[in-house]
Design an enzyme around this catalytic site. Structure first.
Site, PDB file in Angstrom:
ATOM      1  N   GLU A 196       0.823  -1.200   0.000  1.00  7.40           N
ATOM      2  CA  GLU A 196       0.000   0.000   0.000  1.00  7.40           C
ATOM      3  C   GLU A 196       0.865   1.261   0.000  1.00  7.40           C
ATOM      4  O   GLU A 196       0.532   2.250  -0.659  1.00  7.40           O
ATOM      5  CB  GLU A 196      -0.923   0.011   1.225  1.00  7.40           C
ATOM      6  CG  GLU A 196      -1.921  -1.135   1.256  1.00  7.40           C
ATOM      7  CD  GLU A 196      -1.421  -2.335   2.043  1.00  7.40           C
ATOM      8  OE1 GLU A 196      -2.241  -3.017   2.668  1.00  7.40           O
ATOM      9  OE2 GLU A 196      -0.193  -2.609   2.009  1.00  7.40           O
ATOM     10  N   THR A 231      13.792 -44.448  -6.297  1.00  8.20           N
ATOM     11  CA  THR A 231      14.576 -43.227  -6.135  1.00  8.20           C
ATOM     12  C   THR A 231      16.059 -43.434  -6.379  1.00  8.20           C
ATOM     13  O   THR A 231      16.816 -42.466  -6.453  1.00  8.20           O
ATOM     14  CB  THR A 231      14.400 -42.661  -4.722  1.00  8.20           C
ATOM     15  OG1 THR A 231      14.876 -43.622  -3.764  1.00  8.20           O
ATOM     16  CG2 THR A 231      12.937 -42.350  -4.444  1.00  8.20           C
ATOM     17  N   ARG A 251      21.011 -22.883  -5.098  1.00  2.50           N
ATOM     18  CA  ARG A 251      22.155 -22.522  -5.940  1.00  2.50           C
ATOM     19  C   ARG A 251      21.675 -21.518  -6.992  1.00  2.50           C
ATOM     20  O   ARG A 251      20.954 -21.871  -7.921  1.00  2.50           O
ATOM     21  CB  ARG A 251      22.748 -23.781  -6.571  1.00  2.50           C
ATOM     22  CG  ARG A 251      23.299 -24.752  -5.519  1.00  2.50           C
ATOM     23  CD  ARG A 251      23.976 -25.956  -6.141  1.00  2.50           C
ATOM     24  NE  ARG A 251      23.038 -26.898  -6.728  1.00  2.50           N
ATOM     25  CZ  ARG A 251      22.403 -27.865  -6.050  1.00  2.50           C
ATOM     26  NH1 ARG A 251      22.584 -27.984  -4.740  1.00  2.50           N
ATOM     27  NH2 ARG A 251      21.576 -28.695  -6.660  1.00  2.50           N
ATOM     28  N   SER A 273      18.954 -37.468  15.374  1.00  5.53           N
ATOM     29  CA  SER A 273      18.451 -37.895  16.679  1.00  5.53           C
ATOM     30  C   SER A 273      19.561 -38.257  17.653  1.00  5.53           C
ATOM     31  O   SER A 273      19.507 -37.901  18.833  1.00  5.53           O
ATOM     32  CB  SER A 273      17.515 -39.102  16.505  1.00  5.53           C
ATOM     33  OG  SER A 273      16.424 -38.778  15.691  1.00  5.53           O
ATOM     34  N   GLU A 289      12.774 -32.590   2.014  1.00 11.19           N
ATOM     35  CA  GLU A 289      13.562 -33.288   0.989  1.00 11.19           C
ATOM     36  C   GLU A 289      14.348 -34.351   1.715  1.00 11.19           C
ATOM     37  O   GLU A 289      15.432 -34.096   2.239  1.00 11.19           O
ATOM     38  CB  GLU A 289      14.515 -32.324   0.279  1.00 11.19           C
ATOM     39  CG  GLU A 289      13.876 -31.426  -0.748  1.00 11.19           C
ATOM     40  CD  GLU A 289      14.913 -30.798  -1.662  1.00 11.19           C
ATOM     41  OE1 GLU A 289      15.570 -31.535  -2.433  1.00 11.19           O
ATOM     42  OE2 GLU A 289      15.080 -29.568  -1.607  1.00 11.19           O
ATOM     43  N   ALA A 314      10.418 -39.032   4.905  1.00  8.66           N
ATOM     44  CA  ALA A 314       9.300 -38.571   4.076  1.00  8.66           C
ATOM     45  C   ALA A 314       8.053 -39.407   4.354  1.00  8.66           C
ATOM     46  O   ALA A 314       6.933 -38.872   4.458  1.00  8.66           O
ATOM     47  CB  ALA A 314       9.678 -38.641   2.600  1.00  8.66           C
TER      48      ALA A 314
END
Length: 373
Positions: A56, A165, A211, A237, A305, A311
């Site tokens: 604004e 993967t 990067r 951990s 990631e 994941a």
């Protein structure tokens, strides 16, 4: 509320302006503003960076005295409190605007309707809700954090057609092509924090930074000094990491999260941009919900990631909001590494459910964006 063609056109413009701050405003939201009178744009702007003038203010400075009697189109409710900058609602009042059209309310407890009320109390017409879903979507992380105290969590994955993967020997460079890898750099740049596990660091020795030279066209409009590196969060951990890993040589913030304390000798070896957080664990693993609550104090969004175990744990515990999958047209074979480690489901009702939000080609690969149902 019946919106005119001009209303829609100007708010669409404000939303496009707001999106320009996607990589630079965090932890503040992305906001755009357009000032219009008699069908003519008098001023416009977007929020560039936390601590700098809001959208604004940029638009009002451009318009000058002509702002009196104008309509302001703003993608997020103008702030009503003094932070690092004065209240934008007050600036609009002092400039003498006649009407303010707001796409969506600000859930920040310091604003949350107060900005709109301040404008109304000053005799300004306030209309709310134009293109609200689109404006809300610009700030999913900010909105969630203001409402729940938790960041928006995106799990990023890359796999072959057969859901692998890496090859059985661990080789994974490169499953996807250069276009997908550039897109991942942009994805990192748009998040406040990047989360991975110690096993990924030990196996791959990654830098985990953005990067600049790999941002493609974004790098032309965003200088290296403007680029905000995400906080790199490493789950360790058992406090095993040593200071010789590549990520420590890159001078941007790192948070090491463990269930046990690092020794004084180990701490002395870490560079000054490293901090440590000790959290309670379950079965020797960091409590992920507690970690996200900690990150929610300052981070709008977290990009996961990580390997199949971390994941998978984020997904299993329903801590993720979104999954982005890069899929390459390759087959890695039956003995390759699996995409995720998940429970052995015994009923279809147990399965995590997703909604496909977006799908597009990136070179030879494709990227799917899915939201958790």
């Amino acid at each position: 509320m019946s919106w005119s063609a001009l209303d829609n056109q100007m708010m669409s413009r404000a939303i496009r302006l707001a999106a320009k701050g996607r990589y630079t405003t965090r932890p503040n939201p992305n906001v755009g503003c357009v000032l219009v009178k008699d069908g003519r744009i008098l001023g416009e702007g977007f929020h560039h960076r936390a601590g700098e003038p809001h959208a604004e203010v940029h638009a009002l400075r451009m318009a000058g005295e002509a702002a009196r009697g104008a309509t302001a189109y703003v993608t997020l409710e103008p702030c009503s409190h003094y932070g690092r900058t004065p209240p934008c609602a007050l600036a609009l009042i002092q400039a003498g605007v006649a009407r303010v059209v707001i796409a969506t309310e600000d859930p920040n407890p310091q604003v949350a309707g107060r900005g709109s009320q301040l404008l109304r109390d000053a005799g300004i017409v306030v209309d709310l809700g134009l293109l609200g879903a689109e404006a809300y979507g610009l700030n999913l992380g900010f909105m969630k954090r203001m409402q729940t105290g938790l960041p928006w969590v995106t799990v990023k994955l890359a796999a072959s057609l057969d859901g692998k993967t890496a090859l059985s020997n661990g080789v994974s460079k490169w499953i996807t092509g250069p276009e997908a890898r550039r897109d991942v750099q942009r994805l990192r740049a748009s998040h406040c924090a990047l989360l991975t596990g110690v096993e990924t660091v030990l196996a791959d020795d990654p830098g985990l930074n953005v990067r600049h030279g790999e941002l493609g066209s974004l790098g032309l409009s965003l200088s290296e000094t403007e680029l905000l590196q995400p906080l790199r969060v490493i789950l360790d951990s058992r406090a095993r990491l040593t200071a010789d890993k590549a990520l420590f040589s890159i001078d941007s913030p790192i948070l090491l999260v463990s269930c046990r304390a690092y020794s004084a000798a180990r701490l002395a070896q870490f560079p000054s941009h490293v901090s440590c957080l000790q959290l309670p664990g379950e079965d020797g693993r960091v409590d992920l919900a507690a970690l996200l609550a900690h990150l929610g104090r300052s981070c709008n969004s977290v990009l996961v990631e990580a390997g199949a175990t971390l994941a998978g744990a984020v997904i299993e515990r329903r801590l993720a909001d979104e999954l982005i999958l890069y899929q390459a047209p390759k087959l890695l074979g039956g003995h390759g590494h699996n995409l995720l480690n998940l429970n052995d489901y015994q009923a279809m009702s147990e399965l995590p459910h997703f909604e496909l939000i977006d799908e597009r080609k990136l070179g030879a690969d494709r990227r799917m964006t899915l939201r958790f149902g």
